[in-house]
Design an enzyme around this catalytic site. Structure first.
Site, PDB file in Angstrom:
ATOM      1  N   ARG A  83     -34.949  44.052  54.412  1.00 18.91           N
ATOM      2  CA  ARG A  83     -34.621  44.152  55.845  1.00 18.91           C
ATOM      3  C   ARG A  83     -33.342  44.977  55.951  1.00 18.91           C
ATOM      4  O   ARG A  83     -32.325  44.618  55.339  1.00 18.91           O
ATOM      5  CB  ARG A  83     -34.383  42.770  56.447  1.00 18.91           C
ATOM      6  N   ASN A 131     -44.135  35.545  60.180  1.00 16.83           N
ATOM      7  CA  ASN A 131     -43.200  34.937  61.153  1.00 16.83           C
ATOM      8  C   ASN A 131     -43.528  35.430  62.552  1.00 16.83           C
ATOM      9  O   ASN A 131     -43.660  34.655  63.499  1.00 16.83           O
ATOM     10  CB  ASN A 131     -41.749  35.301  60.834  1.00 16.83           C
ATOM     11  N   ASP A 132     -43.629  36.743  62.668  1.00 17.27           N
ATOM     12  CA  ASP A 132     -43.938  37.292  63.988  1.00 17.27           C
ATOM     13  C   ASP A 132     -45.420  37.135  64.332  1.00 17.27           C
ATOM     14  O   ASP A 132     -45.762  36.911  65.489  1.00 17.27           O
ATOM     15  CB  ASP A 132     -43.535  38.772  64.055  1.00 17.27           C
ATOM     16  N   ARG A 145     -40.218  32.212  68.248  1.00 18.92           N
ATOM     17  CA  ARG A 145     -39.897  31.637  66.937  1.00 18.92           C
ATOM     18  C   ARG A 145     -38.496  31.019  66.887  1.00 18.92           C
ATOM     19  O   ARG A 145     -38.179  30.254  65.980  1.00 18.92           O
ATOM     20  CB  ARG A 145     -40.056  32.685  65.834  1.00 18.92           C
ATOM     21  N   CYS A 183     -45.119  38.837  53.719  1.00 15.69           N
ATOM     22  CA  CYS A 183     -43.667  38.786  53.525  1.00 15.69           C
ATOM     23  C   CYS A 183     -42.966  37.885  54.534  1.00 15.69           C
ATOM     24  O   CYS A 183     -41.746  37.854  54.597  1.00 15.69           O
ATOM     25  CB  CYS A 183     -43.061  40.183  53.546  1.00 15.69           C
ATOM     26  N   ARG A 211     -37.905  48.406  54.583  1.00 12.84           N
ATOM     27  CA  ARG A 211     -38.464  48.374  55.934  1.00 12.84           C
ATOM     28  C   ARG A 211     -37.506  49.095  56.880  1.00 12.84           C
ATOM     29  O   ARG A 211     -36.312  48.820  56.879  1.00 12.84           O
ATOM     30  CB  ARG A 211     -38.639  46.931  56.398  1.00 12.84           C
ATOM     31  N   GLU A 232     -47.887  42.254  61.932  1.00 13.42           N
ATOM     32  CA  GLU A 232     -47.181  41.091  62.500  1.00 13.42           C
ATOM     33  C   GLU A 232     -47.438  40.943  63.995  1.00 13.42           C
ATOM     34  O   GLU A 232     -46.822  40.118  64.662  1.00 13.42           O
ATOM     35  CB  GLU A 232     -45.687  41.151  62.187  1.00 13.42           C
ATOM     36  N   HIS A 274     -33.536  34.804  62.026  1.00 15.56           N
ATOM     37  CA  HIS A 274     -33.075  35.624  60.915  1.00 15.56           C
ATOM     38  C   HIS A 274     -31.893  34.980  60.197  1.00 15.56           C
ATOM     39  O   HIS A 274     -31.708  35.149  58.996  1.00 15.56           O
ATOM     40  CB  HIS A 274     -32.750  37.032  61.399  1.00 15.56           C
TER      41      HIS A 274
HETATM   42  C1  PEP Z   1     -42.115  38.544  59.792  1.00 14.56           C
HETATM   43  O1  PEP Z   1     -42.160  38.711  61.007  1.00 14.56           O
HETATM   44  O2  PEP Z   1     -42.840  37.750  59.183  1.00 14.56           O
HETATM   45  C2  PEP Z   1     -41.143  39.302  58.989  1.00 14.56           C
HETATM   46  C3  PEP Z   1     -41.145  39.211  57.681  1.00 14.56           C
HETATM   47  O3  PEP Z   1     -40.238  40.043  59.671  1.00 14.56           O
HETATM   48  P1  PEP Z   1     -38.887  39.441  60.308  1.00 14.56           P
HETATM   49  O4  PEP Z   1     -38.817  37.998  59.896  1.00 14.56           O
HETATM   50  O5  PEP Z   1     -37.782  40.266  59.772  1.00 14.56           O
HETATM   51  O6  PEP Z   1     -39.136  39.626  61.758  1.00 14.56           O
HETATM   52 MG    MG Z   2     -41.129  40.419  61.832  1.00 16.29          MG
END
Ligand code: PEP
Ligand code: MG
Length: 592
Positions: A301, A456-457, A467, A504, A337, A433, A194
């Site tokens: 976020r 991402n997740d 990650r 996203c 979110r 995700e 993050h």
């Molecule tokens: C993701 O997981 O792709 C996402 C956008 O959420 P975050 O990066 O805040 O976990």
């Molecule tokens: Mg995520």
């Protein structure tokens, strides 16, 4: 002495070149030097008492707030910290240090605290006592802060400098960023953490995993950071400085060229229109988003307010931020979110306890459904803000149908309790995700108004790769066909049920991923604001028919590397004008 370049390399994260001085981020400042013969014992004791009183007041407030939110079981955890501040032995030991060893209040407190913690560590194998030691460390930091000794009080010195740290939490970065820092160099850090996402959003040049940086750097040393090349130069010579000045200018020119397109639509050459929207963390970023041509916020976020304070914000505080964003973004929509705390975004142990696998643990919607009051307060703030603009709600980390059912019930309860106008409807979406959500997207699509794929997740959970862990970065690839297959399934199920679907995760702004995602039928791409101009340029040069071919081919490849090679060939053959753009916006992958 002549400057000699010391060149260090790391992973490029956020583009931009800065030339300036280093600010070495230590969480503790060294004790202030004073003339010991002039030390006034009474004055130091008074200083100490004042710091203790302030720390106590703060703790009392936090305890009350936690008590109101979570009940007395939780607020009682702070009792140990409060008792510690009243401990007579502690006061005596500090007094002794000040009087006999001529230490300042701060030095004396730190020295006694250190001894205290060492004793606990040495004497006990009990987890309970070790955890108490954490409590003392925590309250100790609070007192040191009041004595003016913790970094939060001298973050101001980072102004205009390149920050060096081993790692930074998203909150630390956001605090530092308020001093318009010129760059960030981390010794560790993960590519989709993050912190990285925030640095990109704030357009701060950043290089991570520069392993030697802590050993080699010093406060105020001259340095250069090249966030696109992943290069750091310490003690640069005049010649090197000139080279990088040139690079900086080229980069800014390229960027300016792109900004010219921010007012244009994101439409392919054969007329398919995409929604390009922005990911943000703090209201301030709305300006960056608008400046880069975002047509809405696809992911707001909301964890920052919680992490900054260390406990849940009030409804009013949340409403103020949400409403501010909704009004600034109008008439475009803002997807808020609900909190995705847990994993690498921890409030503190009070809320979580220790988890062996926090990314697979109590995170996102799981926390919200258990701590209903926290969830309800956030929903109240979002619903209030929805009366000030075009707001939608999005739930993170959904892994089962039942979670959505329960969340909808709670949202309905909140609406009823606040007499939410009957004629107003707030769209509800979920993040896809977790692989189970993608696999169940046929059912989930019947329950919500939209999907947003959190790549991402989704990548992390599909490939079983943390990650943030650089040892396994080589495995982390959102373009892996296994991830693309889940994305395809999600999009098809969304469209069958007449709902729209966005992406996203960071992949939405990756030039290599954009043609594939468009070809798979994504309706919206939400990305770090600085990625929007590059994405728009790519889309405006592509046709939907070409994108579909690229997407279909990608699904049949064996890995992400083959997919990128394919796309590189296409660029060489058909889109030479996009070559520079691909380099500019490219997210580096270790495995290519
Ligand atoms: C993701 O997981 O792709 C996402 C956008 O959420 P975050 O990066 O805040 O976990
Ligand atoms: Mg995520």
């Amino acid at each position: 002495m002549k400057n000699r370049d010391m060149i260090l390399r790391g992973i490029p994260i956020s583009p931009g070149v800065s030339i300036g001085k280093l600010f070495v981020f230590n969480r503790y400042k060294l004790p202030s030097k004073i003339n010991r013969s002039k030390l006034n014992v009474d004055k130091e004791m008074l200083k100490l008492q004042k710091a203790f009183d302030e720390a106590k007041n703060e703790l009392e407030k936090i305890r009350k707030h936690i008590g109101d939110m979570l009940g007395s079981d939780y607020s009682a955890i702070l009792d140990a910290q409060l008792l510690f501040l009243d401990d007579e032995e502690l006061h005596k030991a500090i007094y002794k240090q000040i009087k006999e060893n001529k230490m300042t209040a701060e030095m004396a407190f730190r020295s006694v605290l250190k001894q205290y913690l060492t004793d606990i560590e040495k004497q006990t194998t009990s987890n309970y006592l070790r955890e108490r030691a954490m409590d003392f460390k925590d309250v100790g930091m609070r007192v040191v802060d009041k004595l003016g000794g913790i970094l939060t009080s001298n973050i101001k010195d980072a102004k205009g400098k390149i920050v060096v740290a081993n790692d930074l939490s998203p909150t630390e970065l956001l605090n530092l960023s308020q001093e318009s820092i010129a760059g960030i160099i981390l010794a560790s850090g993960g590519k989709t953490s993050h912190t990285v996402i925030v640095a990109r959003a704030l357009e701060i040049p950043m290089v991570i995993q520069v392993k030697e940086i802590i050993d080699k750097s010093q406060m105020d040393m001259n340095a250069i950071i090249d966030g696109k090349g992943g290069i750091v130069v310490l003690n640069p010579s005049e010649k090197t400085k000139r080279q990088f000045e040139k690079k900086k200018k080229e980069y800014l020119d390229e960027l300016n060229d792109l900004k010219g397109i921010s007012d244009l639509e994101a439409v392919t050459v054969d007329g398919a229109k995409l929604d390009l929207v922005a990911n943000i963390e703090i209201p301030l970023e709305v300006n960056i988003a608008l400046h880069n041509g975002a047509r809405g916020i696809g992911l707001y976020r909301t964890e920052f307010l919680y992490l900054e304070k260390g406990f849940p914000p009030t409804i009013e505080e949340m409403y103020r931020d949400y409403s501010n964003v909704a009004k600034k973004m109008a008439p475009y929509s803002v997807i808020i979110r609900t909190i995705d705390l847990g994993a690498d975004k921890l409030l503190n142990d009070i809320y979580y306890g220790k988890e062996d696998n926090p990314f697979l643990g109590w995170r996102g919607i799981r926390i919200c459904l258990e701590k209903e009051l926290i969830f309800k307060e956030q929903i109240t703030a979002i619903l209030k803000a929805s009366l000030d603009g075009e707001v939608k709600i999005m739930l993170p980390m959904v892994s089962t149908v039942e979670e959505v059912i329960r969340a909808k019930e709670i949202i309905a309860e909140v609406k009823a309790s606040m007499n939410y106008p009957k004629d107003r409807y707030v769209d509800l979406g979920i993040m896809i995700e977790v692989p189970s959500a993608a696999l169940m997207s046929d059912k989930l699509a019947q329950m919500v108004d939209f999907f947003s794929i959190g790549s991402n997740d989704l990548t992390q959970y599909t490939l079983a790769v943390d990650r943030g862990n650089h040892k396994v970065t080589y495995l982390y690839d959102p373009l892996h066909p296994s991830v693309l297959k889940l994305i395809k399934m999600t999009i098809e199920n969304a469209h069958k049920n007449d709902i729209w679907v966005g992406v996203c995760g960071e992949m939405a702004g990756d030039p290599y991923a954009i043609p594939i995602l468009i070809g798979l039928g994504v309706d919206e791409l939400s990305m770090s604001p600085i990625s929007i101009p590059v994405a728009k340029k790519i889309i405006r040069n592509l046709s939907m028919s070409e994108a579909k071919i690229v997407a279909n081919k990608s699904l049949n490849h064996q890995n992400g590397k083959e997919i990128r090679e394919d796309i590189n060939k296409e660029i060489e053959e058909k889109f030479v004008s996009l070559k520079g753009i691909f380099n500019l916006g490219r997210i580096e992958h270790d495995n290519i």
